[in-house]
Motif scaffolding. Structure first.
Motif, PDB file in Angstrom:
ATOM      1  N   CYS A 224     -27.422 -37.797 -18.364  1.00 27.35           N
ATOM      2  CA  CYS A 224     -27.197 -37.080 -17.100  1.00 27.35           C
ATOM      3  C   CYS A 224     -28.525 -36.642 -16.487  1.00 27.35           C
ATOM      4  N   ASP A 225     -29.442 -36.194 -17.342  1.00 22.18           N
ATOM      5  CA  ASP A 225     -30.710 -35.639 -16.854  1.00 22.18           C
ATOM      6  C   ASP A 225     -31.549 -36.668 -16.106  1.00 22.18           C
ATOM      7  N   VAL A 226     -31.602 -37.898 -16.608  1.00 23.07           N
ATOM      8  CA  VAL A 226     -32.450 -38.896 -15.937  1.00 23.07           C
ATOM      9  C   VAL A 226     -31.858 -39.306 -14.593  1.00 23.07           C
ATOM     10  N   PHE A 227     -30.581 -39.022 -14.367  1.00 25.19           N
ATOM     11  CA  PHE A 227     -29.981 -39.248 -13.043  1.00 25.19           C
ATOM     12  C   PHE A 227     -30.010 -37.973 -12.186  1.00 25.19           C
ATOM     13  N   GLY A 228     -30.678 -36.927 -12.691  1.00 26.36           N
ATOM     14  CA  GLY A 228     -30.824 -35.700 -11.908  1.00 26.36           C
ATOM     15  C   GLY A 228     -29.587 -34.827 -11.879  1.00 26.36           C
ATOM     16  N   LEU A 229     -28.557 -35.178 -12.669  1.00 24.36           N
ATOM     17  CA  LEU A 229     -27.292 -34.447 -12.539  1.00 24.36           C
ATOM     18  C   LEU A 229     -27.375 -33.017 -13.062  1.00 24.36           C
ATOM     19  N   GLU A 230     -28.050 -32.815 -14.212  1.00 21.41           N
ATOM     20  CA  GLU A 230     -28.126 -31.450 -14.731  1.00 21.41           C
ATOM     21  C   GLU A 230     -28.902 -30.560 -13.763  1.00 21.41           C
ATOM     22  N   SER A 231     -29.986 -31.104 -13.209  1.00 15.79           N
ATOM     23  CA  SER A 231     -30.781 -30.321 -12.275  1.00 15.79           C
ATOM     24  C   SER A 231     -29.966 -29.968 -11.031  1.00 15.79           C
ATOM     25  N   LEU A 232     -29.130 -30.890 -10.595  1.00 15.40           N
ATOM     26  CA  LEU A 232     -28.300 -30.632  -9.413  1.00 15.40           C
ATOM     27  C   LEU A 232     -27.223 -29.583  -9.691  1.00 15.40           C
ATOM     28  N   VAL A 233     -26.518 -29.689 -10.819  1.00 15.27           N
ATOM     29  CA  VAL A 233     -25.491 -28.679 -11.094  1.00 15.27           C
ATOM     30  C   VAL A 233     -26.145 -27.327 -11.392  1.00 15.27           C
ATOM     31  N   ASP A 234     -27.364 -27.357 -11.901  1.00 14.88           N
ATOM     32  CA  ASP A 234     -28.121 -26.108 -12.047  1.00 14.88           C
ATOM     33  C   ASP A 234     -28.356 -25.477 -10.676  1.00 14.88           C
ATOM     34  N   GLU A 235     -28.786 -26.284  -9.720  1.00 14.90           N
ATOM     35  CA  GLU A 235     -29.024 -25.751  -8.371  1.00 14.90           C
ATOM     36  C   GLU A 235     -27.726 -25.209  -7.768  1.00 14.90           C
ATOM     37  N   ILE A 236     -26.657 -25.968  -7.946  1.00 15.30           N
ATOM     38  CA  ILE A 236     -25.367 -25.557  -7.384  1.00 15.30           C
ATOM     39  C   ILE A 236     -24.918 -24.231  -7.999  1.00 15.30           C
ATOM     40  N   THR A 237     -25.031 -24.168  -9.332  1.00 13.34           N
ATOM     41  CA  THR A 237     -24.527 -22.992 -10.044  1.00 13.34           C
ATOM     42  C   THR A 237     -25.336 -21.737  -9.727  1.00 13.34           C
ATOM     43  N   TYR A 238     -26.631 -21.894  -9.676  1.00  6.56           N
ATOM     44  CA  TYR A 238     -27.492 -20.718  -9.526  1.00  6.56           C
ATOM     45  C   TYR A 238     -28.184 -20.695  -8.174  1.00  6.56           C
ATOM     46  N   LYS A 239     -27.511 -21.176  -7.138  1.00  8.61           N
ATOM     47  CA  LYS A 239     -28.258 -21.317  -5.895  1.00  8.61           C
ATOM     48  C   LYS A 239     -28.716 -19.980  -5.340  1.00  8.61           C
TER      49      LYS A 239
ATOM     50  N   THR B 299     -20.007 -26.634 -11.324  1.00  9.09           N
ATOM     51  CA  THR B 299     -20.888 -25.690 -12.008  1.00  9.09           C
ATOM     52  C   THR B 299     -21.373 -26.274 -13.336  1.00  9.09           C
ATOM     53  N   ILE B 300     -22.366 -25.615 -13.895  1.00  2.00           N
ATOM     54  CA  ILE B 300     -22.886 -26.046 -15.198  1.00  2.00           C
ATOM     55  C   ILE B 300     -21.755 -26.082 -16.235  1.00  2.00           C
ATOM     56  N   ASP B 301     -20.931 -25.043 -16.250  1.00  5.05           N
ATOM     57  CA  ASP B 301     -19.848 -24.992 -17.235  1.00  5.05           C
ATOM     58  C   ASP B 301     -18.889 -26.167 -17.078  1.00  5.05           C
ATOM     59  N   GLU B 302     -18.590 -26.514 -15.838  1.00  4.51           N
ATOM     60  CA  GLU B 302     -17.673 -27.630 -15.602  1.00  4.51           C
ATOM     61  C   GLU B 302     -18.318 -28.952 -16.007  1.00  4.51           C
ATOM     62  N   TRP B 303     -19.592 -29.114 -15.662  1.00  9.54           N
ATOM     63  CA  TRP B 303     -20.303 -30.323 -16.071  1.00  9.54           C
ATOM     64  C   TRP B 303     -20.320 -30.452 -17.595  1.00  9.54           C
ATOM     65  N   LEU B 304     -20.503 -29.302 -18.285  1.00  9.52           N
ATOM     66  CA  LEU B 304     -20.541 -29.352 -19.757  1.00  9.52           C
ATOM     67  C   LEU B 304     -19.202 -29.812 -20.337  1.00  9.52           C
TER      68      LEU B 304
ATOM     69  N   HIS C 100     -24.048 -37.467  -7.222  1.00  7.72           N
ATOM     70  CA  HIS C 100     -24.556 -36.258  -6.564  1.00  7.72           C
ATOM     71  C   HIS C 100     -23.582 -35.773  -5.484  1.00  7.72           C
ATOM     72  N   ASP C 101     -23.046 -36.711  -4.693  1.00 11.30           N
ATOM     73  CA  ASP C 101     -22.064 -36.311  -3.671  1.00 11.30           C
ATOM     74  C   ASP C 101     -20.854 -35.651  -4.327  1.00 11.30           C
ATOM     75  N   PHE C 102     -20.403 -36.247  -5.437  1.00 13.09           N
ATOM     76  CA  PHE C 102     -19.272 -35.671  -6.173  1.00 13.09           C
ATOM     77  C   PHE C 102     -19.590 -34.235  -6.596  1.00 13.09           C
ATOM     78  N   ALA C 103     -20.786 -34.018  -7.154  1.00 13.62           N
ATOM     79  CA  ALA C 103     -21.161 -32.682  -7.634  1.00 13.62           C
ATOM     80  C   ALA C 103     -21.251 -31.682  -6.472  1.00 13.62           C
ATOM     81  N   ARG C 104     -21.848 -32.109  -5.358  1.00 14.08           N
ATOM     82  CA  ARG C 104     -22.000 -31.194  -4.217  1.00 14.08           C
ATOM     83  C   ARG C 104     -20.671 -30.921  -3.526  1.00 14.08           C
ATOM     84  N   GLU C 105     -19.888 -31.971  -3.291  1.00 11.94           N
ATOM     85  CA  GLU C 105     -18.621 -31.792  -2.561  1.00 11.94           C
ATOM     86  C   GLU C 105     -17.690 -30.841  -3.292  1.00 11.94           C
ATOM     87  N   ASN C 106     -17.755 -30.852  -4.627  1.00  9.68           N
ATOM     88  CA  ASN C 106     -16.868 -30.005  -5.423  1.00  9.68           C
ATOM     89  C   ASN C 106     -17.575 -28.775  -5.974  1.00  9.68           C
ATOM     90  N   GLU C 107     -18.862 -28.631  -5.644  1.00 12.78           N
ATOM     91  CA  GLU C 107     -19.673 -27.532  -6.180  1.00 12.78           C
ATOM     92  C   GLU C 107     -19.429 -27.369  -7.679  1.00 12.78           C
TER      93      GLU C 107
END
Lengths: 319, 319
Positions: free
Chosen positions: A87-102, B58-63, B49-56
């Protein structure tokens, strides 16, 4: 989903394939799914199917991706999380981090910015006293005295009982669980603040290192013609009763790869100066960092997203 | 990607989050990535990324999702492919099957339609002679004589040397590798046609069964309030020198779940009648099926996508 996928686009794409298939899969969700699960599943199905159709993914190509995912799972255990790395090499963890703690972006007078947890954190790092070192069995000219205060971001008052959980790699670029030559839990420690909110301990000035390259994440980086290096950084999790936890990293301003971190985690406000330290026989560098934490109440005022007090210790979506 | 994601939509979505992040990750791909890998990676990153942003997310959900994926990998071995099952419940295998073999849709006078491989195929099933049974150690009143011809879909000529690889579950709903009480490779067999292209063998009329419910795929179905049942079916892989392989399933018209297969694999042209058979002490039912195969050359004329002769035995995208 309709809002993001105009009817025109769907019609255009689907004339080649069964135009009702995605709808069929989405509508299979039963009446007792929670609204959040229903929304996420519908969006995930739509995106996965659109991805497959737009690129005309063949069975053979899908099998390549499937094997990468299965292999990542097989490699994952309590010492390594390859799925997370993927997930990290596709930037996903960094993105959900931004979303979660924006809330916690890099504005002044706001809580300390966050960065991804990464796959190398371990539970139950050794509890240490202030002023102790987390370094064991390593000779180095990069010994660093790190110190500062943990404070409430709104009132500025020191936070008592804050636990600073810290971890970083050895000079060979390996975390202790990757390295049979390091003692168990080396370069890890947990420090708990007193009434004054102050902390201090000894660690090393970190070095850039490649993320593990021997699994699916490495294969992806190789296929994408990307390097696996991360800029030099130290990891932290900061928790305190009544406060929103902070998961973050601090980066060395002198490090390579600040501009092209393999996992896209660098934020400007997290880049720090390791200053030369004189007159202290225990360290060559000085790193000062004041952490600012938000109470759950304050965090709620500033953020729409982000974990609540209830969810911080658990999972939002139970599956 | 620009064609599928209009600028307006991106601007609308991204005002809340870093509007350049996805571009940064996509542009990290180096100059030596192949065009196909570059295209697929860019599209995958954009959709994730669109999926993560459109649904906001969170880290917990991603985990939660990450642990489902890692767990699927850990459960996968040479007897079970849980990652594949996870794809199946989201309809992905069925979709890439349609994309890959879209030539072979359900029109008349075309090659036999395809259906997903599923996670239970095993290599090296026993080679049998025509007229033998694949059933061992099971008493049943649903014994079936299956027979027919393998022919070239364009010329109608019989195909010599076609290998019909067949497998199905026992009456308890379990494939042999799931069931310690069945002999190794029970209810599996490979039959090779002679000059007349004919085949026949004995099997059982299959039963509906639930896909394995004890892993991530089961957790997803539960969260989505969906049942885990598949309609009664028999699996086939048909290969022959110079012909495009066919991976397919035949369904019993009397079965439940034809309308709501848990993995979305049913096609109308693959639904068959198991007819009562009299005067044969070895079987109670008769199943007749003529398979029609396309040469690689003919397949190429009809399809833009689908495997070529070169790729049929390997992977299109090397990672």
């Amino acid at each position: 989903m309709a809002a993001h996928h105009p009817v025109e686009a769907v019609d255009h794409r689907s004339h080649k394939f069964n135009p009702h298939f995605t709808e069929t899969v989405i509508n299979a969700t039963g009446p007792n799914a929670t609204p959040r699960v229903r929304k996420i599943a519908a969006s995930l199905i739509q995106h996965i199917h659109d991805f497959a159709r737009e690129n005309e993914i063949t069975i053979d190509e899908w099998l390549v991706g499937l094997e990468l995912m299965n292999e990542a799972g097989r490699m994952s255990n309590d010492r390594r999380n390859e799925g997370q790395l993927l997930c990290d090499v596709f930037g996903l963890e960094s993105l959900v981090d931004e979303i979660t703690y924006k809330l916690a972006s890099d504005a002044k007078d706001e809580p300390t910015a966050t960065a991804i947890l990464g796959p190398f954190w371990r539970e139950e790092a050794p509890q240490k006293k202030m002023g102790e070192t987390i370094v064991s069995g390593i000779e180095s000219k990069d010994r660093t005295w790190m110190h500062g205060t943990v404070a409430d971001f709104r009132t500025g008052s020191p936070v008592e009982g804050a636990v600073l959980d810290v971890w970083h790699t050895a000079p060979n670029g390996l975390y202790e669980q990757q390295d049979p030559d390091q003692p168990e839990y080396n370069l890890r420690g947990r420090f708990t603040t007193g009434k004054d909110g102050k902390y201090d301990f000894y660690c090393l000035k970190p070095v850039p290192y490649p993320i593990p390259f021997d699994g699916p994440a490495g294969k992806v980086l190789q296929a994408l013609d990307r390097h696996p290096y991360r800029p030099a950084h130290i990891h932290f999790i900061l928790t305190a009763p009544g406060y929103k936890p902070i998961v973050t990293q601090l980066f060395d301003r002198q490090s390579k790869y600040l501009e092209d971190d393999a996992v896209f985690a660098v934020k400007e406000s997290l880049i720090m100066d390791f200053k030369p330290l004189e007159g202290n026989p225990q360290a060559e560098f000085d790193l000062e960092m004041d952490f600012k934490m938000a109470t759950f109440e304050d965090a709620k005022k500033h953020a729409q997203a982000g974990p609540t007090e209830e969810s911080a210790s658990g999972l939002n979506v139970k599956i």
